[in-house]
Write an enzyme that holds these catalytic residues in place. Structure first.
Site, PDB file in Angstrom:
ATOM      1  N   ASP A   1       0.853  -1.184   0.000  1.00 16.86           N
ATOM      2  CA  ASP A   1       0.000   0.000   0.000  1.00 16.86           C
ATOM      3  C   ASP A   1       0.890   1.234   0.000  1.00 16.86           C
ATOM      4  OD1 ASP A   1      -2.384  -1.324   0.076  1.00 16.86           O
ATOM      5  OD2 ASP A   1      -2.602  -1.267   2.246  1.00 16.86           O
TER       6      ASP A   1
ATOM      7  N   ASP B   1      -4.812  -3.077   4.937  1.00 17.26           N
ATOM      8  CA  ASP B   1      -5.300  -2.526   6.201  1.00 17.26           C
ATOM      9  C   ASP B   1      -6.813  -2.566   6.330  1.00 17.26           C
ATOM     10  OD1 ASP B   1      -5.957  -0.531   4.418  1.00 17.26           O
ATOM     11  OD2 ASP B   1      -4.417   0.856   5.104  1.00 17.26           O
TER      12      ASP B   1
ATOM     13  N   ASP C   1      -9.439  -5.835   2.079  1.00 19.18           N
ATOM     14  CA  ASP C   1      -8.128  -6.384   1.709  1.00 19.18           C
ATOM     15  C   ASP C   1      -7.991  -7.857   2.095  1.00 19.18           C
ATOM     16  OD1 ASP C   1      -6.992  -4.121   0.533  1.00 19.18           O
ATOM     17  OD2 ASP C   1      -6.434  -3.290   2.470  1.00 19.18           O
TER      18      ASP C   1
END
Length: 991
Positions: A468, A764, A768
């Site tokens: 990310d 997070d 996901d």
């Protein structure tokens, strides 16, 4: 190599995660030669217990599911009754319940069991009898607004009446349990019997104490092996227990004494007011107080995959379930073992984690070596017995057997059994666990919590990291630095002026009502902003414009909330304004919200049509902000018809654009260096983000991720590509922007299946979870990550820092290399010990290494060797190697070269000592054989100097050794030292 092929065929099917029970059972059935199953399989999954637990869980889930269905049916029936009739029934029953005297004396009007039965039975009628949620809160002596207000005395009283929020745990196994398990080694049991017989025969023939030396030597060695083994195993168990405690640390937002604060779930009390949001795990049983669009995943309890909508009409919240969407406040009614989750956990026995691929492979190695060792043990025993018989036949005494002959036969048998002890490398699979436990403990200090053992070793093979951007590559400390309100671009850091009053009013309304955050006063009376870094940045921007959060929120009524999620990339709220009109506010990804707008507020504060010139100006502003590495968000609103209700979805289009904000989120220090380190280690770093592509590209270039040969692509474009196009495209993708969770999942799956990459993925959010589950290593963020993401992950990055991910990779490589070193060391000793005793038995009819000596060697290998080699910390040189990848051979050709090279050297040295040792050292007399065998033993294990000094100088009689002269010590040291130049020479041999 033959062994590698055998291992790949029979022990390679076990993966780092998601292996089937059939695969796990197969390798177990192939492990025939096992000395101590209790110890060998301690850190492998107990499939029987696991299946029993699964069956029990299904039964419990079915019971709970039926209870929920009955509750729903009852609720529908109650809803169908006339309100007046129902009130009469409720009134008639409201006096049925009386709190026990001890509960009343403590100041409460309801007991723990009664409160627990409400949620357990989903009993809406009983809840009505107690006067509803507000009345129940009064009976629990709490406030639905300010939460609990208690001192230490009140806390203890509440805990005594309602219990604490902890589940019963299995007690820690004592050190003596591990001693008992170590004694279950079959070969040690046989040796103990040999020692007993040796003691009886020895004392009967030679008297005490001389006749007891051999037997007591074996007993002493067995006890030492057992206690050293038990100590090592016990320390490992303590490490795992500490790590388990870390895994269970979950924090939750609670209101107490009127203040929002973060508490551990173990500190929760009945009566607490808990704030839940998307991705949270419900920490106790309780009741819905207020909130919007709350969707709960109850599959862990009921087995039902369909999410349950929770509201005032269906207020039940159960411990262990997860918030799939929305946010709410909850009144805790039941904690700990009285909750549904607690009762479920009480009935289940732990089946343990799946074994890791390395553990399975090394079990395979132990099995192969064990079979070879068993064969050599039998042959050695047969050769020794044949030599004895031949000698007696030559002497004509084959029909006359003395006590000495019996002792000699017993010694031969003990040697054969001890060869099996040494040859079956029981310590190999356990060395993996030791190394992993050591690494996991150290990684905790480096801000990484490993949830599954296998992740530790798999990370060492990683070839790709999909990371990310926000909070991982960047600091997650956000601030609005630029804005474009009413079509005017401003640098916020230099002040916010010139916003027309009408536009400012709408802007502040949008900021303070359409948010997942809050502005509160803390215990010190200071203003504090709660929420995600993005929400906090926008709220701070609103405050800087002179807005007041509480005033703005109080001036309108919220009809509907649609929380942000990474699929829609937007969030919205529907408000009923003081004049009776209805307005919806929307906020999210700039280009998505702007595409839903057909009007804009101009510089005069007037709402005008969004013409091409204004639209291009706003688009270029988005690109300008993104080019400066700023996150961009667009705010918009729409006035709706007064007839809309809470069930009316927020419109997808027709909005008026209020403005765009640019949020700065600086790159973390050290990220660029960490990315460069990954590249030198052969690990490709890819950025996968939901942000604007220009923002993503700017950050990626700053981090060193996006290079000239790389491709940056947007999620919508990626998902349109065919499989053939992806085959050419995926290897070059370095940045994926505006990606959805399904885009991330598809990228990970393609990298793993088509290209055979070992993929680590960060995540997070709740959405996901599929990508974290699909990846070889799922990395959840400890600060920004939801509980759903953490539960799907293999490693939790406690500081959300990309550099920590690189540290995890370094530790993973260290584990892999350390275990390779230990395997190389142990196989070398196995080969030499087997060959020396076997050839000596065939050649001379005796063995230079006795049973006691071999037991000492085994202890050195299994315990001390593992501690020395398997726990070496990582060094920077590890990140200059290419990754092993998915198909690398664990026992490499380089290792075989070293094993055979060192074995050959040691075998030649010991062979020369056996044949030429007496003449070289000028040994004569009755004890020359004893001194020679001591020299052989000394040379064999000289590297363990402290251990040998103890054995040779002080335990000579028991260990069948004799003190050596200074010259003999010198040559022993030289013999051991020569292993080092031999290793250097071996490295010159090409593989």
């Amino acid at each position: 190599m033959v062994m590698e092929n055998y291992l790949n065929q029979n022990f390679h099917a076990v993966k780092s995660k998601h292996s089937s029970d059939e695969v796990l059972q197969k390798w177990r059935s192939l492990c025939h030669v096992v000395k101590n199953p209790k110890r060998r399989f301690r850190f492998t999954a107990n499939l029987t217990k696991r299946n029993e637990a699964a069956a029990m869980r299904r039964t419990n889930q079915e019971k709970l599911r039926i209870a929920v269905l009955v509750s729903k049916a009852a609720f529908q029936f109650i809803q169908g009754k006339k309100k007046d009739d129902y009130n009469i029934v409720a009134g008639a029953h409201s006096g049925d319940y009386q709190a026990p005297d001890d509960v009343k004396d403590a100041g409460f009007d309801i007991c723990a069991d009664e409160a627990a039965s409400l949620v357990e039975a989903h009993d809406l009628k009983k809840l009505k009898f107690h006067g509803g949620v507000e009345s129940l809160a009064e009976k629990l002596k709490t406030s639905t607004t300010n939460g609990l207000s208690i001192d230490n005395e009140g806390l203890a009283c509440r805990q005594k009446v309602f219990g604490i929020n902890k589940f019963a745990e299995s007690p820690q196994r004592s050190f003596w349990v591990f001693v008992w398990e170590a004694l279950h080694d079959m070969t040690l049991m046989i040796l103990a019997m040999c020692a007993f017989v040796s003691l009886v025969v020895g004392i009967a023939t030679e008297g005490w104490p001389k006749g007891a030396h051999d037997g007591l030597g074996i007993v002493a060695s067995i006890l030492l092996v057992v206690f050293v083994t038990a100590t090592s195993d016990y320390r490992q168990s303590l490490q795992f227990r500490d790590l388990d405690k870390e895994k269970k640390k979950i924090s939750i937002q609670v209101t107490r004494s009127g203040y929002r604060q973060k508490l551990s779930i173990y500190e929760l009390l009945v009566g607490d007011i808990v704030h839940l949001s998307i991705g949270d795990q419900v920490p106790a049983d309780g009741l819905f107080l207020s909130g919007f669009a709350v969707s709960i995943d109850e599959s862990s309890l009921t087995g039902e995959s369909e999410p349950v909508m929770v509201s005032a009409e269906n207020p039940w919240l159960m411990s262990g379930t997860k918030v799939q969407d929305g946010s709410c406040k909850m009144l805790v009614t039941t904690v700990g073992m009285r909750t549904q989750w607690g009762k479920l956990m009480a009935t289940l026995s732990e089946g343990g984690d799946d074994e890791t691929p390395l553990q399975v492979k090394l079990n395979g190695v132990a099995t192969v070596i064990g079979k070879i060792g068993l064969f050599f043990a039998v042959v050695t025993f047969a050769v020794l017995v044949q030599k004895l018989l031949a000698r007696k036949i030559l002497d004509g005494t084959q029909w006359s057997w003395s006590g000495d002959d019996a002792l000699e036969l017993l010694e031969y048998f003990a040697i054969a059994v001890t060869i099996v002890v040494v040859a079956v490398p029981e310590g190999l699979p356990l060395a993996v666990t030791l190394s992993l436990a050591f690494a996991m403990k150290k990684m905790m200090n480096d801000k990484a919590l490993v949830r599954h053992l296998a992740a530790c070793e798999t990370m060492g093979s990683a070839t790709t990291i999909c990371s990310d951007k926000t909070g991982t590559l960047t600091t997650n400390k956000m601030i609005v630095v630029k804005s474009c309100i009413c079509l005017n671009i401003k640098d916020v850091t230099k002040g916010n002026s010139d916003i027309p009053d009408k536009a400012l009013k709408i802007l502040l309304q949008s900021i303070f009502t359409n948010t997942g955050g809050e502005v509160v006063n803390n215990k010190e009376g200071k203003r504090e902003i709660l929420g995600t870094p993005t929400e906090a940045a926008i709220l701070k921007f609103g405050l800087s414009l002179g807005g007041d959060f509480q005033t703005e929120c109080a001036s309108s009524t919220v009809l509907r909330v649609e929380p942000f999620n990474s699929s829609k990339k937007r969030m919205g709220v529907v408000l009923k304004l003081p004049d009776g009109s209805v307005r919806a506010h929307c906020k999210g990804a700039s280009e998505i919200i702007l595409a839903a707008c057909d009007k804009v507020i101009n510089a005069d504060g007037q709402v005008v049509d969004l013409k091409e010139g204004s639209l291009n100006h706003l688009k270029s502003t988005i690109d300008q902000f993104a080019g400066e590495a700023l996150r961009t968000l667009c705010l918009a609103y729409i006035d709706l018809d007064k007839s809309v209700s809470a069930d009316t979805p927020i419109p997808p289009s027709g909005y008026t654009c209020i403005g765009i904000v640019g949020i700065k989120d600086p790159v973390r220090p050290g990220v660029k260096e960490s990315v460069a380190l990954c590249r030198s280690a052969g690990i490709t770093v890819r950025m996968v983000t939901g942000d604007n592509i220009n923002t993503a590209k700017a950050i990626a270039k700053e981090c060193g991720i996006l290079r000239d040969d790389g491709i940056a692509i947007e999620g919508p474009d990626f998902r349109e590509k065919s499989l053939e196009e992806l085959d050419d495209l995926v290897p070059h993708i370095q940045v994926m922007a505006r990606s959805s969770p399904l885009d991330k999942h598809r990228l990970v799956k393609h990298l793993r299946t088509t290209f055979g990459e070992v993929v680590a993925v960060t995540g997070d959010g709740t959405n996901d979870a599929p990508a974290l589950h699909e990846a070889d290593i799922g990395l959840a963020m400890g600060i920004a990550g939801t509980e759903v993401a953490k539960e799907s992950a293999d490693v939790i990055i406690l500081d959300d820092n990309f550099s920590t991910i690189v540290t995890v990779a370094k530790w993973g490589r260290s584990v892999y290399i350390n275990i390779q070193k230990f395997v190389q060391f142990q196989l070398t000793v196995n080969i030499v010990a087997l060959m020396v005793n076997f050839t000596s038995a065939c050649w001379t009819g005796s063995t230079p290494l006795t049973a006691v000596q071999l037991l000492w060697v085994n202890m050195i290998m299994d315990t001390l060797g593992a501690l020395a080699l398997a726990t070496e910390p990582p060094n920077d040189a590890l990140m200059k190697r290419t990754p092993v990848g998915r198909h690398g051979n664990f026992i490499s050709n380089v290792m075989w070269r070293n094993i055979f090279g060192q074995s050959l050297y040691q075998f030649i040295v010991i062979g020369l000592l056996q044949t030429k040792g007496k003449s070289f050292y000028d040994l004569h007399g009755h004890n020359s054989d004893l001194i020679l065998n001591t020299l052989i033993f000394n040379s064999f294990v000289f590297c363990q100097l402290f251990n040998e000094v103890i054995i040779i100088e002080f335990l000579g009689t028991f260990a069948s050794t004799s003190p050596l002269t200074m010259t003999q010590w010198y040559y022993s040291i030289l013999t051991g030292f020569l292993s080092m130049p031999i290793a250097v020479i071996l490295k010159m041999i090409p593989v």
